[in-house]
Design a protein around this motif. Sequence first.
Motif, PDB file in Angstrom:
ATOM      1  N   UNK A 209       0.808  -1.268  -0.196  1.00 18.61           N
ATOM      2  CA  UNK A 209      -0.351  -0.275   0.030  1.00 18.61           C
ATOM      3  C   UNK A 209       0.928   1.561  -0.109  1.00 18.61           C
ATOM      4  N   UNK A 210       0.911   2.470  -1.017  1.00 18.88           N
ATOM      5  CA  UNK A 210       1.556   3.262  -0.774  1.00 18.88           C
ATOM      6  C   UNK A 210       3.358   3.133  -0.597  1.00 18.88           C
ATOM      7  N   UNK A 211       3.413   2.529  -1.807  1.00 18.48           N
ATOM      8  CA  UNK A 211       5.246   1.568  -2.125  1.00 18.48           C
ATOM      9  C   UNK A 211       5.060   1.098  -0.575  1.00 18.48           C
ATOM     10  N   UNK A 212       4.894   0.961  -0.134  1.00 16.48           N
ATOM     11  CA  UNK A 212       5.290  -0.108   1.194  1.00 16.48           C
ATOM     12  C   UNK A 212       4.956  -1.385   1.959  1.00 16.48           C
ATOM     13  N   UNK A 213       5.511  -2.545   2.226  1.00 11.36           N
ATOM     14  CA  UNK A 213       4.465  -3.155   2.858  1.00 11.36           C
ATOM     15  C   UNK A 213       3.326  -3.142   3.900  1.00 11.36           C
ATOM     16  N   UNK A 225      -6.817  -9.347   8.598  1.00 11.26           N
ATOM     17  CA  UNK A 225      -6.192  -8.182   9.461  1.00 11.26           C
ATOM     18  C   UNK A 225      -7.571  -7.146   8.926  1.00 11.26           C
ATOM     19  N   UNK A 226      -7.487  -5.826   9.903  1.00  8.96           N
ATOM     20  CA  UNK A 226      -8.441  -5.236   9.955  1.00  8.96           C
ATOM     21  C   UNK A 226      -7.636  -4.369   9.179  1.00  8.96           C
ATOM     22  N   UNK A 227      -6.348  -3.339   8.850  1.00  6.47           N
ATOM     23  CA  UNK A 227      -5.699  -2.839   8.701  1.00  6.47           C
ATOM     24  C   UNK A 227      -5.816  -2.726   6.725  1.00  6.47           C
ATOM     25  N   UNK A 228      -5.352  -4.019   6.877  1.00  3.57           N
ATOM     26  CA  UNK A 228      -6.054  -4.551   4.624  1.00  3.57           C
ATOM     27  C   UNK A 228      -7.365  -4.467   4.705  1.00  3.57           C
ATOM     28  N   UNK A 229      -8.602  -4.600   5.451  1.00  2.00           N
ATOM     29  CA  UNK A 229      -9.612  -4.645   4.713  1.00  2.00           C
ATOM     30  C   UNK A 229      -9.803  -3.423   4.885  1.00  2.00           C
ATOM     31  N   UNK A 230      -9.439  -2.151   5.814  1.00  2.00           N
ATOM     32  CA  UNK A 230      -9.157  -0.917   5.403  1.00  2.00           C
ATOM     33  C   UNK A 230      -9.186  -0.002   4.025  1.00  2.00           C
ATOM     34  N   UNK A 231      -7.691  -0.662   3.777  1.00  2.00           N
ATOM     35  CA  UNK A 231      -6.698  -0.665   2.665  1.00  2.00           C
ATOM     36  C   UNK A 231      -7.643  -0.964   1.392  1.00  2.00           C
ATOM     37  N   UNK A 232      -7.778  -2.397   1.222  1.00  2.00           N
ATOM     38  CA  UNK A 232      -8.251  -2.767   0.191  1.00  2.00           C
ATOM     39  C   UNK A 232      -8.946  -3.409   0.384  1.00  2.00           C
ATOM     40  N   UNK A 233      -9.024  -4.198   0.883  1.00  3.64           N
ATOM     41  CA  UNK A 233     -10.317  -5.937   0.703  1.00  3.64           C
ATOM     42  C   UNK A 233     -11.978  -5.217   1.354  1.00  3.64           C
TER      43      UNK A 233
END
Length: 240
Positions: A209-213, A225-233
Amino acid sequence: MTTLLATRGLSKHFAGLRAVEGVDFDLPEGEVRALIGPNGAGKTTLVSMICGRISPSEGQVIFEGRDITALPAHKRIMLGMAYTFQITSVFDGLSVGENVALAARRRLKGAKVTPAVDDALARVGLLDRKAQEAGDLSYGHQRLLEIAMGLAQSPRLLILDEPTQGLAEGEIAEFKTLIRELAGKTTILLIEHNMSVVMELADRITVLNFGEVLAEGTPDEIHANGAVQTAYLGGDHASA
């Protein structure tokens, strides 16, 4: 497990844009790893640096314990990397078999070429089209031909960028079967937008996300993963 591929602090900046920033990445031998993330997350840029198609601004690419950061793309192929976009587009005026033979000759000679071609085409379900002109294939079949061109090189690392794009449902099912057959024998790095493909095939998933893992883990861990849900899934992103 032995680490086949690693990056350390890998970064790429384009005129001030930080496309990839400080990526540390480890891919064990024999693993199927999916690389996902929103559009513009830096996935193709990261893979292009791994393959040698573009040079990093900073950082290292390590293959089998050797620093290959300065090695050109064609020499990385000789070490055992195959990348669908590096083998790239099909030669429309050549037959399906001739396309695969060109790829196979990167690593094989003489009488070994034809069996490798036939085996690769059989694996992707195109052996019966061996004599057909590649330009006459549907887009989905051209994608499968590119995969066959990669397989013909008997790669240590097979990198597939959006391999199911343009495939019909039946072809996607065949692709899943193919990856399951290769799993454990060939290390696979898969950039894929189809989340059912990712969740079914990947041993582990790396999310950019934004070039970073952003996160790394098993399919179950990434799905939860909550952060992944927010950013992508959980967002409106239709593509990985």
